[in-house]
Write an enzyme that holds these catalytic residues in place. Structure first.
Site, mmCIF file in Angstrom:
data_model
loop_
_atom_site.group_PDB
_atom_site.id
_atom_site.type_symbol
_atom_site.label_atom_id
_atom_site.label_comp_id
_atom_site.label_asym_id
_atom_site.label_seq_id
_atom_site.Cartn_x
_atom_site.Cartn_y
_atom_site.Cartn_z
ATOM 1 N N GLY A 14 -7.133 78.306 -18.399
ATOM 2 C CA GLY A 14 -6.241 77.987 -17.459
ATOM 3 C C GLY A 14 -5.081 78.584 -17.186
ATOM 4 N N LYS A 15 -4.793 79.929 -17.346
ATOM 5 C CA LYS A 15 -3.581 80.783 -18.400
ATOM 6 C C LYS A 15 -3.522 81.553 -16.198
ATOM 7 C CE LYS A 15 -3.781 83.598 -21.199
ATOM 8 N NZ LYS A 15 -5.795 83.651 -21.141
ATOM 9 N N THR A 16 -4.137 81.570 -15.637
ATOM 10 C CA THR A 16 -4.379 82.686 -14.356
ATOM 11 C C THR A 16 -3.279 81.047 -13.550
ATOM 12 O OG1 THR A 16 -5.443 83.924 -15.044
ATOM 13 C CG2 THR A 16 -5.531 83.394 -12.914
ATOM 14 N N LYS A 32 0.483 90.982 -14.744
ATOM 15 C CA LYS A 32 -0.471 90.895 -15.718
ATOM 16 C C LYS A 32 -0.695 92.730 -15.756
ATOM 17 C CE LYS A 32 -5.069 89.706 -17.608
ATOM 18 N NZ LYS A 32 -5.662 87.893 -17.881
ATOM 19 N N GLU A 103 1.520 87.646 -17.431
ATOM 20 C CA GLU A 103 0.701 86.757 -18.122
ATOM 21 C C GLU A 103 -0.473 87.012 -19.184
ATOM 22 O OE1 GLU A 103 -4.326 84.689 -17.413
ATOM 23 O OE2 GLU A 103 -3.146 85.662 -15.289
ATOM 24 N N GLY A 104 -0.156 87.203 -20.202
ATOM 25 C CA GLY A 104 -1.323 88.300 -21.508
ATOM 26 C C GLY A 104 -2.979 87.680 -21.169
ATOM 27 N N GLY A 106 -6.013 86.625 -23.393
ATOM 28 C CA GLY A 106 -6.191 85.186 -24.566
ATOM 29 C C GLY A 106 -5.067 84.914 -25.044
#
Length: 213
Positions: A14-16, A32, A103-104, A106
């Protein structure tokens, strides 16, 4: 640098969506730097679709076709992901008083090249880290290993965002890690800008409090 780095305890946690909510809550910029795999769309496109015009969404620096670890995807295209290029671009994107949400891909130990990991990048960026977690078998271990890596590296952490179904272990992860809870973003019945705006508003007071520490 006024940087916030969004990482996860793994892939697909759920990072995005969390990045979109954080950027919306802060009226921030989103970036990103490395996208690996774009046949089904990119995270940058998703954030652009989910946020309001107050969020500035920047294009990726590296856009790699293979849906794999960035070091493998870059190797397949005969290039090397370079730390200094990412850091230089981050410096160019800085705006006084306006955060840059990065945002990374993984988790922290995903390699960008043969000897450089996202943990190294977060530290070099001087960023405050937000960790995104989901509840699944093994998530306590992955959460606490992520927290341990950040603490050992001396990287500042703003706190946790939990996503998806309710977490029976949220309170335990917060206590054991020593990092505070920012918010919980539930699974979306319909993922759209209204959903992001709602949860951005809910997390905003706590997010601002923790980022100011």
């Amino acid at each position: 640098m006024n940087n916030i780095f969004i990482t996860g305890i793994g892939t697909g946690v759920g990072k995005t969506v969390a990045s979109a909510c954080v950027a919306e809550a802060l009226g921030a910029q989103y970036w990103k730097p490395v996208q690996a795999g774009f046949e089904d769309g990119t995270d940058t496109e998703t954030v652009r679709e989910l946020t309001s015009p107050q969020v500035t969404v920047h294009d990726e620096l590296y856009r790699l076709a293979m849906p794999a670890s960035p070091h493998l995807a870059a190797r397949a295209e005969g290039i090397v992901v370079q730390e200094e290029r990412i850091l230089e671009r981050a410096r160019q994107l800085q705006q006084p008083g306006r955060p840059l949400v990065i945002e990374g891909a993984g988790g922290l130990m995903v390699p960008l090249n043969g000897d450089y990991f996202f943990l190294d990048l977060a530290r070099a960026l001087g960023a405050k880290v937000i960790v995104v977690a989901q509840n699944y078998l093994g998530s306590i271990n992955h959460s606490l290993l992520t927290a341990m890596a950040l603490r050992n590296a001396g990287v500042p952490v703003a706190g946790w965002i939990f996503s998806g179904a309710d977490h029976s272990n949220e309170a335990d992860v917060v206590e054991w890690s020593g990092y505070p809870l920012i918010s919980h973003i539930p699974a979306a019945g319909r993922l759209n800008p209204e959903f992001v705006a709602l949860h951005a508003g809910l997390m905003q007071p706590r997010l601002l409090e923790l980022l100011s520490r």
